[in-house]
Design an enzyme around this catalytic site. Structure first.
Site, PDB file in Angstrom:
ATOM      1  N   SER A  52       0.825  -1.214   0.000  1.00 60.32           N
ATOM      2  CA  SER A  52       0.000   0.000   0.000  1.00 60.32           C
ATOM      3  C   SER A  52       0.857   1.262   0.000  1.00 60.32           C
ATOM      4  O   SER A  52       2.025   1.232   0.395  1.00 60.32           O
ATOM      5  CB  SER A  52      -0.885   0.052   1.250  1.00 60.32           C
ATOM      6  OG  SER A  52      -1.722  -1.065   1.307  1.00 60.32           O
TER       7      SER A  52
HETATM    8  N1  SAH Z   1       0.671  -5.285   4.062  1.00 61.07           N
HETATM    9  C1  SAH Z   1       1.479  -5.779   2.980  1.00 61.07           C
HETATM   10  C2  SAH Z   1       0.790  -5.727   1.659  1.00 61.07           C
HETATM   11  C3  SAH Z   1      -0.290  -6.684   1.570  1.00 61.07           C
HETATM   12  S1  SAH Z   1      -0.846  -7.053  -0.056  1.00 61.07           S
HETATM   13  C4  SAH Z   1       2.781  -5.032   2.885  1.00 61.07           C
HETATM   14  O1  SAH Z   1       3.032  -4.142   3.718  1.00 61.07           O
HETATM   15  O2  SAH Z   1       3.567  -5.355   2.001  1.00 61.07           O
HETATM   16  C5  SAH Z   1      -2.025  -8.268   0.410  1.00 61.07           C
HETATM   17  C6  SAH Z   1      -1.413  -9.554   0.848  1.00 61.07           C
HETATM   18  O3  SAH Z   1      -2.465 -10.395   1.309  1.00 61.07           O
HETATM   19  C7  SAH Z   1      -0.720 -10.300  -0.275  1.00 61.07           C
HETATM   20  O4  SAH Z   1       0.568 -10.634   0.128  1.00 61.07           O
HETATM   21  C8  SAH Z   1      -1.585 -11.523  -0.472  1.00 61.07           C
HETATM   22  O5  SAH Z   1      -0.866 -12.655  -0.886  1.00 61.07           O
HETATM   23  C9  SAH Z   1      -2.201 -11.711   0.913  1.00 61.07           C
HETATM   24  N2  SAH Z   1      -3.440 -12.471   0.921  1.00 61.07           N
HETATM   25  C10 SAH Z   1      -4.425 -12.495   0.000  1.00 61.07           C
HETATM   26  N3  SAH Z   1      -5.418 -13.311   0.385  1.00 61.07           N
HETATM   27  C11 SAH Z   1      -5.053 -13.822   1.586  1.00 61.07           C
HETATM   28  C12 SAH Z   1      -5.658 -14.729   2.492  1.00 61.07           C
HETATM   29  N4  SAH Z   1      -6.829 -15.301   2.252  1.00 61.07           N
HETATM   30  N5  SAH Z   1      -4.996 -15.018   3.634  1.00 61.07           N
HETATM   31  C13 SAH Z   1      -3.794 -14.459   3.914  1.00 61.07           C
HETATM   32  N6  SAH Z   1      -3.179 -13.601   3.093  1.00 61.07           N
HETATM   33  C14 SAH Z   1      -3.790 -13.275   1.938  1.00 61.07           C
END
Ligand code: SAH
Length: 200
Positions: A52
């Protein structure tokens, strides 16, 4: 290089600014986009996922109202950038990621930064982290279509959760959820755009 002060517009908790100034965002980015580390933009981190924009990371962190004593559950480890910030502002962080490659990479990045108060779980965020529940705070950085019931169950009374909610490819709403003795309060904060929380 560092963040321009504009990124922290509306951030009243000085500790969040200090912590974000102390963590090099480029360490969480793929080599070809490290130059953009201090731009206020969401950026690709591989595996079709994104980190983000820093202003939103700061704002979501502020909504958690961390004092340093909290046990925090994070859903969506991704690059580990938000995890690192939480680790410096709370007592302990449990972070759940569904993509193995990102889970492994984030572990290495945070280890290199000397951050040790984090537990990494590979699994589905819809399940939360039952083995360490309940949590004082929960932060979700992928958008489910609805608030996952297990996450509400795993939130302590008086606990706060920050979560984007909405169907894939439609506008999502960032919500602040507070569990009170009289029930669960939901407050709509803003329109946001997150990757979908994968259902498997
Ligand atoms: N907060 C993170 C960015 C997150 S992007 C940062 O600082 O980099 C969203 C993330 O959620 C991705 O890595 C994706 O793989 C994960 N994600 C998506 N669906 C998910 C689920 N059902 N359970 C756990 N993680 C998930």
């Amino acid at each position: 290089m560092g963040f321009s002060r504009n990124i922290f517009y509306g951030i009243k908790d000085k500790r969040i600014i200090d912590v974000m100034d102390s963590i090099p965002r480029e360490l969480f980015l793929p080599d070809n986009i490290k130059d953009y580390a201090y731009v206020d933009s969401a950026l690709p981190i591989g595996c079709g996922q994104t980190i983000s924009q820093p202003s939103l990371v700061a704002y979501m962190t502020q909504l958690l109202e961390l004092t340093g004593k909290e046990k925090v559950l994070e859903i969506g480890t991704g690059s580990g950038y938000q995890t690192a910030i939480l680790a410096k502002l709370a007592d302990r962080v449990y972070t759940v990621e569904i993509v193995r490659e990102l889970h492994e990479k984030a572990k290495q990045t945070l280890k290199a930064l000397g951050i040790t108060n984090v537990e990494y779980k590979l699994g589905s965020g819809y399940e939360g982290c039952e083995e360490h529940a309940p949590f004082d705070r929960i932060i979700v950085t992928a958008a489910p279509p609805q608030i996952p019931p297990k996450l509400i169950d795993q939130l302590k009374e008086d606990g706060r959760m920050v979560i984007p909610v909405g169907p894939e490819s439609q506008t999502q709403i960032l919500k602040l959820v507070i569990k009170t003795p009289d029930g669960v309060l939901e407050k709509d904060i803003d329109y946001v755009m997150f990757v979908p929380m994968i259902e498997k």
